[in-house]
Design a protein around this motif. Structure first.
Motif, PDB file in Angstrom:
ATOM      1  N   UNK A 187     100.914  18.485  98.501  1.00  0.00           N
ATOM      2  CA  UNK A 187     100.454  19.550  99.371  1.00  0.00           C
ATOM      3  C   UNK A 187      98.942  19.537  99.441  1.00  0.00           C
ATOM      4  N   UNK A 188      98.404  20.336 100.363  1.00  0.00           N
ATOM      5  CA  UNK A 188      96.964  20.488 100.480  1.00  0.00           C
ATOM      6  C   UNK A 188      96.588  21.823  99.859  1.00  0.00           C
ATOM      7  N   UNK A 189      95.842  21.766  98.776  1.00  0.00           N
ATOM      8  CA  UNK A 189      95.453  22.971  98.059  1.00  0.00           C
ATOM      9  C   UNK A 189      94.334  23.678  98.827  1.00  0.00           C
ATOM     10  N   UNK A 190      94.511  24.981  99.035  1.00  0.00           N
ATOM     11  CA  UNK A 190      93.475  25.772  99.698  1.00  0.00           C
ATOM     12  C   UNK A 190      92.747  26.711  98.732  1.00  0.00           C
ATOM     13  N   UNK A 191      93.327  26.940  97.566  1.00  0.00           N
ATOM     14  CA  UNK A 191      92.692  27.789  96.563  1.00  0.00           C
ATOM     15  C   UNK A 191      93.514  27.813  95.298  1.00  0.00           C
ATOM     16  N   UNK A 192      92.920  28.293  94.223  1.00  0.00           N
ATOM     17  CA  UNK A 192      93.643  28.326  92.951  1.00  0.00           C
ATOM     18  C   UNK A 192      93.020  29.373  92.042  1.00  0.00           C
ATOM     19  N   UNK A 193      93.742  29.670  90.985  1.00  0.00           N
ATOM     20  CA  UNK A 193      93.243  30.553  89.928  1.00  0.00           C
ATOM     21  C   UNK A 193      93.341  29.794  88.615  1.00  0.00           C
ATOM     22  N   UNK A 194      92.262  29.827  87.838  1.00  0.00           N
ATOM     23  CA  UNK A 194      92.215  29.053  86.602  1.00  0.00           C
ATOM     24  C   UNK A 194      91.653  29.921  85.486  1.00  0.00           C
ATOM     25  N   UNK A 195      92.252  29.804  84.308  1.00  0.00           N
ATOM     26  CA  UNK A 195      91.810  30.604  83.174  1.00  0.00           C
ATOM     27  C   UNK A 195      90.556  29.976  82.554  1.00  0.00           C
ATOM     28  N   UNK A 196      89.635  30.824  82.163  1.00  0.00           N
ATOM     29  CA  UNK A 196      88.377  30.389  81.561  1.00  0.00           C
ATOM     30  C   UNK A 196      88.439  30.521  80.048  1.00  0.00           C
ATOM     31  N   UNK A 197      87.583  29.784  79.379  1.00  0.00           N
ATOM     32  CA  UNK A 197      87.528  29.810  77.915  1.00  0.00           C
ATOM     33  C   UNK A 197      86.388  30.701  77.451  1.00  0.00           C
ATOM     34  N   UNK A 198      86.622  31.424  76.375  1.00  0.00           N
ATOM     35  CA  UNK A 198      85.560  32.205  75.744  1.00  0.00           C
ATOM     36  C   UNK A 198      84.727  31.269  74.877  1.00  0.00           C
ATOM     37  N   UNK A 199      83.464  31.121  75.210  1.00  0.00           N
ATOM     38  CA  UNK A 199      82.553  30.245  74.464  1.00  0.00           C
ATOM     39  C   UNK A 199      81.260  31.012  74.212  1.00  0.00           C
ATOM     40  N   UNK A 200      81.252  31.887  73.194  1.00  0.00           N
ATOM     41  CA  UNK A 200      80.034  32.676  72.922  1.00  0.00           C
ATOM     42  C   UNK A 200      78.825  31.803  72.598  1.00  0.00           C
ATOM     43  N   UNK A 201      79.075  30.669  71.933  1.00  0.00           N
ATOM     44  CA  UNK A 201      77.995  29.747  71.593  1.00  0.00           C
ATOM     45  C   UNK A 201      78.473  28.322  71.822  1.00  0.00           C
TER      46      UNK A 201
END
Length: 436
Positions: A187-201
């Motif tokens: 398929x042709x992707x038009x958008x997505x949602x992705x989880x981010x990582x917590x990286x304080x340092x």
């Protein structure tokens, strides 16, 4: 035909004779060379739907294009340019980024960093988010956080049947499984949602060793990886630096080995982890230390401007001192070869652990990757043969699978037989007429 399509599309619809066509199909790698019959500059999901329906009606293939860092060139049919479908929104509370299909990793890094968050991104800020994730994605956080596609939450896709589908673990899970590493024809992707990582340092950067110390540093690094901290991702790259002002003076005109290090966590722990690497040989340039999240691209310092390039690579099951001997003999600092940079990356760690429900990612059993990069167009025709010869020499270490983001000019991706069969089934379901 293009004029009929323009009636249903708000973005530009261009053929090779139109002004703006060359700019619309241009790629970051200027040697990629897209030349479709028509290119659609999509400004909405409905533009993509219209392009797919047009292709179906006229028996044409349709492909997607955002940044053009790799992938097969489109020589005919319809090419959908998604670069106008940009935008990044970060929800710090849920640690989820909503990303348009035209966004690049640098956009996501910049949007997430103020909240102490980081995408599990690639090493280059100019690489498109979608293409990288569809292949799985191995970046500087590979050992600590796994494949980038492991962090996908949902994907909006226009299927080969021209339908808009929201794929996730709950909805169309078969397609979601395939989108996590299946790369093409889904398929042709038009958008997505992705989880981010917590990286304080973040403790990261590079150590460089001069030419005469490359062998000692490379062999020492490979031995070090056998017991490496699982939160630390490293790579070893031998670079022939040109004598240009843009290159730091200590490296200008030299051949050197860079050890790239990425470790989420505090500086004191990072210093302890990196101490054995600093002790491998006299350090020519030390760029390792605490690094702001917004500057993560400094770790690999990839080019940020388009230009001619050739890249190939693969996956290795493991690495040892014998591999180092072959590597140094074929592409070491004293070897006669056409590459400007050759890299070994240590992965494994979190990349070995699949997501709940599984994914189509190829290469979870690999311990290392290798990459070859050339910038001189006069050598490009000979590079596939040179690269395949190196792969033959590396055969005792080459993994059975080949990730689609790493093969480049050295061959098509290889999934396990079971994964390939399942991907074929998903493609038939969502693209029954083979339009994509």
């Amino acid at each position: 035909m293009p004029h009929a399509l323009q009636q249903h599309v708000t973005g530009p619809v261009l053929t090779p004779s139109d002004d703006g066509y060359d700019d619309e199909v241009a790629s970051f790698s200027t040697t990629l060379g897209h030349h479709p019959d028509v290119v659609v500059g999509a400004t909405s999901v409905q533009d993509v739907v219209a392009a797919v329906h047009h292709a179906r009606a006229h028996g044409l293939h349709v492909a997607a294009h955002a940044t053009g860092h790799g992938g097969p060139p489109a020589r005919s049919g319809v090419l959908v340019s998604t670069r106008r479908l940009g935008g990044v929104e970060v929800d710090a509370a849920t640690r989820v980024a909503t990303v348009g299909a035209g966004a690049r990793w640098g956009d996501v890094v910049a949007a997430a960093a103020p909240s102490g968050l980081a995408p599990v991104a690639g090493s280059a800020p100019t690489v498109g988010v979608v293409g990288f994730l569809l292949g799985g994605g191995l970046g500087p956080f590979a050992r600590s956080h796994g494949f980038s596609s492991d962090h996908l939450v949902s994907v909006t896709v226009v299927t080969g049947a021209g339908e808009v589908v929201e794929a996730s673990e709950e909805h169309h899970p078969d397609l979601f499984w395939a989108l996590r590493g299946g790369k093409w024809g889904l398929g042709i992707v038009t958008g997505l949602r992705v989880r981010l990582a917590e990286v304080p340092e973040l403790y990261a950067g590079s150590l460089f060793f001069d030419k005469e110390h490359v062998e000692a540093a490379l062999r020492g690094w490979i031995a070090w990886t056998a017991t490496a901290d699982p939160a630390t991702t490293t790579s070893a790259v031998v670079v022939r630096f040109p004598p240009l002002d843009a290159v730091p003076p200590p490296l200008r005109g030299r051949t050197a080995l860079g050890l790239r290090v990425t470790r989420p966590g505090d500086a004191a722990t990072g210093e302890r982890v990196a101490a054995p690497l600093r002790a491998l040989a006299p350090v020519l340039l030390d760029g390792l230390g605490p690094l702001p999240l917004g500057q993560v691209a400094r770790i690999h310092a990839n080019p940020t401007e388009p230009g001619p390039s050739w890249a190939g690579g693969g996956l290795l099951s493991h690495a040892d001192d014998d591999l180092a001997s072959v590597w140094l003999d074929r592409v070491g600092p004293d070897a006669d070869h056409p590459f400007v940079a050759v890299e070994l990356r240590h992965v494994a760690g979190a990349t070995e652990v699949d997501v709940p429900g599984g994914s189509a990612v190829s290469g979870r059993g690999a311990g290392f990757t290798f990459s070859l990069v050339a910038l001189d167009p006069s050598t490009f025709d000979d590079l596939p043969a040179v690269g395949r010869s190196l792969v033959d020499d590396l055969s005792p270490w080459v993994a059975d699978e080949l990730n689609p983001n790493f093969g480049g000019g050295l061959g098509p991706p290889r999934w396990s037989a079971a994964t390939s069969a399942r991907l074929d089934e998903v493609r038939r379901t969502y693209d029954p007429d083979g339009v994509l």
